[in-house]
Design a protein around this motif. Structure first.
Motif: not given
Length: 390
Positions: A137-152
């Motif tokens: 995404a560079g500095s554009d947070p709307s294009m974020m590629k880093t992911t997070c998923r809930q695990d418990g």
């Protein structure tokens, strides 16, 4: 610039401390690293700031903040030396991170993560920017590629980050990632073995400890109670943090340019060439006169934008206007100071050379000038469309 009596009193103490205590540190070899001043030096200066009562001066003992207009005069004074914001704990990224946590953190999060920052005993990093050359995404947070998923009761984060200011040596991190709901923010302790430093490149600026790291995040597990707010609210928090953060950069570097102007004036009034002092040559005197005008214009723009933020508006448009106008004006001021001083202006004999480098980098911080102009152009078009529809 209209300010309150309390802000003037705080700013006066900060200026006296920076001039009397911090200026001599500019010659310290520990202040001249490629990746910013050494942490040892930072903590040494902060101990002296704490003793002088000017550590984190924009945050009151009860945790409340000065208004943005009050903050402006204090941060400008702290910026009279590139080391001043570090010594007084008004430097990025910590200042912006403290602002965000103070507004949005839970009581538990403030006690664990905000308190050591306010006390100046820890540094922090804001993990948002991604490698644009890798499709990030560079500095554009709307294009974020880093992911997070809930695990418990945890969230698991994976991704890449780049230009993460101050990461090396930081004790606290704010990580931005994207869930199915949207952008999220998490508070973490650093270092963490799940985050690898791939590189800390040499850059044109050198004022912030820890450099600007490139990171790989692999299966970073974060307890759910360390999420800031709710899943999907991260973009809102990014806007809360970045609006005043852009303005704070303007404040600090205006202080440095005021100092560079002082140095250039002193040089021009003492140096003689072709039978008279440099300042008596129109080519030199006019540059210093232009600087005086630009400094006043920057102060007025900062005050106006700060007033918008104090009114309760996020001030996205206003901060973009300030970021563009002030950063470009400061670049001209710094360049004029170098030119007035000739060969001396490009040496390390004074801070003028460093101010020039730092302000050049500042035109890219938190989104380059062109991004802000693009944002303003979109607003102009939207306003035009509304006018046609009315």
């Amino acid at each position: 610039m209209e300010v309150t009596e309390r802000a003037v009193a705080i700013a006066d103490r900060v200026e006296a401390f920076v001039r009397d205590v911090v200026f001599p540190y500019e010659r310290d070899p520990r202040a001249r690293g490629h990746h910013g001043p050494a942490d040892e030096l930072v903590m040494e200066m902060r101990d002296k700031a704490r003793a002088a009562g000017v550590l984190t001066p924009h945050i009151m003992p009860d945790g409340s903040h000065l208004t943005q207009r009050e903050t402006a005069i204090v941060l400008i004074r702290s910026g009279l030396s590139p080391l001043g914001p570090l010594a007084c704990n008004t430097m990025a990224p910590d200042e912006g991170n403290m602002y965000l946590l103070g507004h949005e953190g839970s009581a538990e999060q403030k006690a664990r993560f905000l308190k050591p920052l306010v006390e100046g005993r820890a540094r922090s990093a804001f993990l948002m920017t991604e490698p644009a050359t890798e499709g990030g995404a560079g500095s554009d947070p709307s294009m974020m590629k880093t992911t997070c998923r809930q695990d418990g009761n945890h969230w698991v984060v994976n991704g890449r980050k780049r230009f993460i200011t101050g990461y090396q040596g930081a004790a606290i991190g704010i990580v931005m990632a994207k869930s199915d709901d949207g952008a999220c923010m998490f508070l973490i302790d650093l270092p963490d073995p799940a985050i690898r430093i791939d590189a800390v490149p040499d850059t044109i600026d050198s004022s912030m400890p820890g450099g600007h790291a490139t990171l790989t995040i692999r299966d970073l597990r974060i307890p759910a109670d360390q999420m800031l707010g709710q899943s999907g609210e991260g973009f809102k928090y990014a806007q809360i943090r970045l609006s005043p953060a852009r303005l704070s950069h303007c404040m600090r570097w205006l202080g440095s340019c005021i100092r560079a102007q002082e140095i250039a004036i002193d040089y021009a009034c003492k140096r003689e060439a072709f039978g008279k002092t440099l300042i008596d040559h129109e080519g030199v005197g006019f540059m210093l006169a232009e600087n005086k005008i630009l400094i006043q214009q920057c102060a007025l723009m900062i005050d106006w934008c700060a007033g918008v933020l104090d009114s309760g508006s996020l001030g996205t448009v206003e901060s973009s206007m300030a970021k563009v106008s002030v950063s470009e004006a400061l670049m001209k001021i710094a360049d004029n100071c170098v030119q007035v001083m000739g060969g001396t202006g490009v040496t390390g004999d004074t801070i003028v050379e460093q101010v020039f480098r730092e302000v050049r980098a500042f035109r890219i911080y938190d989104g380059p000038t062109e991004v802000h102009k693009w944002s303003l152009a979109k607003k102009i078009k939207r306003d035009w469309v509304k006018g046609q529809q009315a």
